[in-house]
Design a protein around this motif. Structure first.
Motif, short mmCIF file in Angstrom:
data_model
loop_
_atom_site.label_atom_id
_atom_site.label_comp_id
_atom_site.label_asym_id
_atom_site.label_seq_id
_atom_site.Cartn_x
_atom_site.Cartn_y
_atom_site.Cartn_z
N ALA A 390 -25.18 27.09 -24.20
CA ALA A 390 -24.63 26.89 -25.55
C ALA A 390 -23.52 27.89 -25.80
O ALA A 390 -23.57 29.03 -25.33
CB ALA A 390 -25.72 27.03 -26.61
N PHE A 391 -22.53 27.44 -26.57
CA PHE A 391 -21.37 28.27 -26.87
C PHE A 391 -21.05 28.18 -28.36
O PHE A 391 -21.11 27.09 -28.94
CB PHE A 391 -20.15 27.81 -26.07
CG PHE A 391 -20.39 27.73 -24.58
CD1 PHE A 391 -20.25 28.85 -23.78
CD2 PHE A 391 -20.79 26.53 -24.00
CE1 PHE A 391 -20.47 28.78 -22.42
CE2 PHE A 391 -21.03 26.45 -22.64
CZ PHE A 391 -20.87 27.58 -21.84
N VAL A 392 -20.73 29.33 -28.95
CA VAL A 392 -20.35 29.39 -30.36
C VAL A 392 -18.86 29.63 -30.43
O VAL A 392 -18.36 30.66 -29.96
CB VAL A 392 -21.10 30.52 -31.10
CG1 VAL A 392 -20.72 30.52 -32.59
CG2 VAL A 392 -22.61 30.37 -30.94
N LEU A 393 -18.11 28.70 -30.99
CA LEU A 393 -16.66 28.83 -31.08
C LEU A 393 -16.26 29.53 -32.37
O LEU A 393 -16.85 29.29 -33.43
CB LEU A 393 -16.00 27.47 -30.96
CG LEU A 393 -16.32 26.71 -29.67
CD1 LEU A 393 -15.60 25.37 -29.64
CD2 LEU A 393 -15.97 27.54 -28.44
N LEU A 394 -15.24 30.38 -32.27
CA LEU A 394 -14.85 31.26 -33.37
C LEU A 394 -16.07 32.00 -33.87
O LEU A 394 -16.35 32.08 -35.07
CB LEU A 394 -14.16 30.47 -34.50
CG LEU A 394 -12.85 29.77 -34.12
CD1 LEU A 394 -12.25 29.08 -35.33
CD2 LEU A 394 -11.83 30.74 -33.53
N GLN A 412 -11.23 32.00 -26.10
CA GLN A 412 -12.62 31.58 -25.92
C GLN A 412 -12.74 30.37 -25.00
O GLN A 412 -13.62 30.31 -24.13
CB GLN A 412 -13.23 31.22 -27.28
CG GLN A 412 -14.03 32.31 -27.92
CD GLN A 412 -14.88 31.76 -29.03
OE1 GLN A 412 -14.37 31.21 -30.01
NE2 GLN A 412 -16.18 31.90 -28.90
N LEU A 413 -11.88 29.39 -25.21
CA LEU A 413 -11.98 28.16 -24.43
C LEU A 413 -11.70 28.41 -22.96
O LEU A 413 -12.24 27.70 -22.10
CB LEU A 413 -11.03 27.11 -25.00
CG LEU A 413 -11.40 26.59 -26.40
CD1 LEU A 413 -10.41 25.54 -26.86
CD2 LEU A 413 -12.82 26.02 -26.41
N ALA A 414 -10.88 29.41 -22.64
CA ALA A 414 -10.67 29.77 -21.24
C ALA A 414 -11.99 30.24 -20.63
O ALA A 414 -12.33 29.90 -19.49
CB ALA A 414 -9.60 30.85 -21.12
#
Length: 509
Positions: A390-394, A412-414
């Motif tokens: 799982a990833f939390v963006l911003l 982040q997306l990198a």
């Protein structure tokens, strides 16, 4: 918002298995979908509770709504827009840009509109996220939260506000069907939204009462119309637009040095003082609008029209918080009051207590919100121990007071793309950041923050969570952020391998 487990919260009809599920279709969700497809993940679905994409720029339609970051920098680096008509684009153009980008990259057909996440839980038995929505049920190998921190409006708990007999609405839920012509309006809050909509509505209303708990630093906004010739140049010479973007990035990064060394902000603060003095001649009003903290401690605001609007005869500034509403009267903590028929809330958003955290659960049924206990925390602002794949963006500790959300997001997306590529090539079924790695990063951030203006500027801001901890800010340059997030570090994670059917949920070192 219904409780995640309430009987009326959802009725599921179909089940779908996807490789990646993204919650939200704002700038983070659209960018994430593009990044995943570039990384070779094509089985992607975005679930969006609204009926259109755009996130913040879909919801905020208040008069005067515009970006406070230069347009050339407020866009994906891989999808520059040569058609911005202003140096600081307005909401309609930004929303159109997001729609056009999603369509151009084939993302729009992947969005399931009118689909709200009710509960997402990690199931170690099949190494999948099980996501229940208001429409269907999904299982996903990867889960990306792109719900965003500027999404859920914060409505203050003011005694009597619920019984106000007139119209009450938040700036992000603007009532365009409510005619403000000649109205007596109370604006509660003086942050970024109010600084934009107050000058837009001031000429129309009969009386405007601004209740300002804290004075804001407002700098001149170097905004201007972009001539057709300049747009043509940007369209025909992409290198010119890249040069403009790089110059704007460098200028904001130079400003960011002051955020890390507050004494350097005195010169910028002088600009703010002169801007206020030039616009506001009344000494009493000027004192009320003069901040008592270091510039940058709160969000930096830009406007050429806010101060002049507050000097108009139909405007009264109440330099106080609102204590209560009694009937049609809004009463300040200093005893001042105003009889009004409309209340507009410019009170911001649930920045650090994001509601989505109450709907994402670990394998044992504990929510992300329960893990955080009021102080959000994530490794590199992106992954949280106990929430595999799982990833939390911003996410927490990635906010800056000077740069663009797109700069943060693309860094982040990198990292996310690198994590997904590595997971797929290594045959992992799950990857969970080590708790000691996350704790070490958190300690590193907490050690660096006290000397920054975010913590040392002498104010209380939305950077501070309910525990009084700064869970929002990145204490270094965005250049350092990009370098830290450029390479995925597999040793920071505990993983499982094999097919999902073979995974038993026990991580191996």
């Amino acid at each position: 918002m219904p409780h995640p487990d309430s009987p009326t919260a959802a009725v599921t009809r179909e089940s779908h298995d996807v490789e990646a599920l993204i919650i939200g279709s704002g700038l983070s969700g659209i960018g994430a979908a593009i990044a995943l497809r570039r990384a070779g993940v094509h089985d992607v679905v975005l679930v969006e509770k609204a009926d259109d994409l755009g996130g913040t720029w879909r919801d905020n339609t208040y008069p005067g709504c515009a970006c406070d970051v230069p347009s050339a920098l407020y866009s994906y680096s891989f999808a520059p827009n040569p058609e911005w008509t202003r140096a600081f684009a307005g909401q309609p153009e930004i929303r159109a840009y997001l729609r056009d980008t999603a369509a151009a990259y084939g993302i729009t057909p992947l969005i399931r509109f009118g689909t709200e996440v009710i509960r997402a839980q990690w199931e170690p038995g099949d190494a999948r996220w099980h996501v229940r929505t208001t429409r269907d049920h999904y299982t996903a190998r990867f889960l990306l939260s792109a719900a965003g921190p500027w999404h859920e409006p914060l409505v203050p708990d003011v005694p009597g506000l619920a019984d106000f007999p007139g119209e009450v609405f938040h700036s992000s839920r603007w009532r365009h069907d409510h005619d403000l012509t000649g109205a007596r309006v109370a604006v509660i809050g003086s942050g970024a939204s109010a600084v934009q909509f107050v000058p837009a509505i001031q000429p129309r209303v009969g009386r405007l009462h601004l209740f300002q708990r804290t004075a804001q630093w407002v700098l001149p906004k170097p905004d201007h119309y972009v001539p057709r010739a300049e747009r043509l140049l940007m369209r025909r010479l992409p290198a010119a637009q890249r040069a403009l973007r790089n110059a704007e990035y460098a200028a904001l990064e130079a400003l960011g040095i002051g955020f890390r060394h507050p004494s350097l902000l005195r010169a910028v603060q002088k600009v703010g003082t002169l801007h206020l003095r030039a616009a506001v001649r009344d000494p009493r009003l000027r004192r009320a609008l003069t901040p008592d903290y270091t510039l940058g401690c709160k969000r930096l605001l830009l406007s050429n029209t806010y101060y002049p609007a507050l000097t108009r005869p139909n405007v009264t500034v109440h330099p106080t918080a609102v204590e209560a509403v009694r009937g049609s009267r809004v009463i300040g903590a200093d005893g001042s009051g105003a009889d009004v028929d409309t209340v507009i809330l410019g009170t911001g958003f649930h920045i650090l207590d994001m509601p989505i955290a109450q709907r994402v659960f670990d394998a044992d049924g504990a929510s992300l919100d329960e893990h955080w206990k009021g102080s959000p925390d994530a490794y590199l602002g992106t992954t949280v121990s106990g929430f595999p794949n799982a990833f939390v963006l911003l996410g927490p500790h990635l906010g800056t007071g000077h740069s663009s959300a797109y700069t943060v997001l693309e860094a982040q997306l990198a990292y996310v793309a690198g994590a997904v590529r590595h997971s797929r090539s290594a045959g992992w079924t799950s990857m969970d950041v080590r708790p000691e790695v996350q704790a070490a990063f958190n300690a590193e951030v907490r050690q660096a923050l006290p000397s920054t203006v975010y913590n040392a500027g002498g104010c209380s801001s939305y950077y501070l969570d309910g525990n009084g901890v700064n869970s929002f800010s990145w204490p270094w340059s965005t250049g350092r952020m990009r370098r830290r997030l450029a390479r995925f570090d597999p040793e920071a994670y505990v993983t499982t391998s094999g097919t999902p059917e073979q995974a038993d949920g026990r991580a191996r070192p």
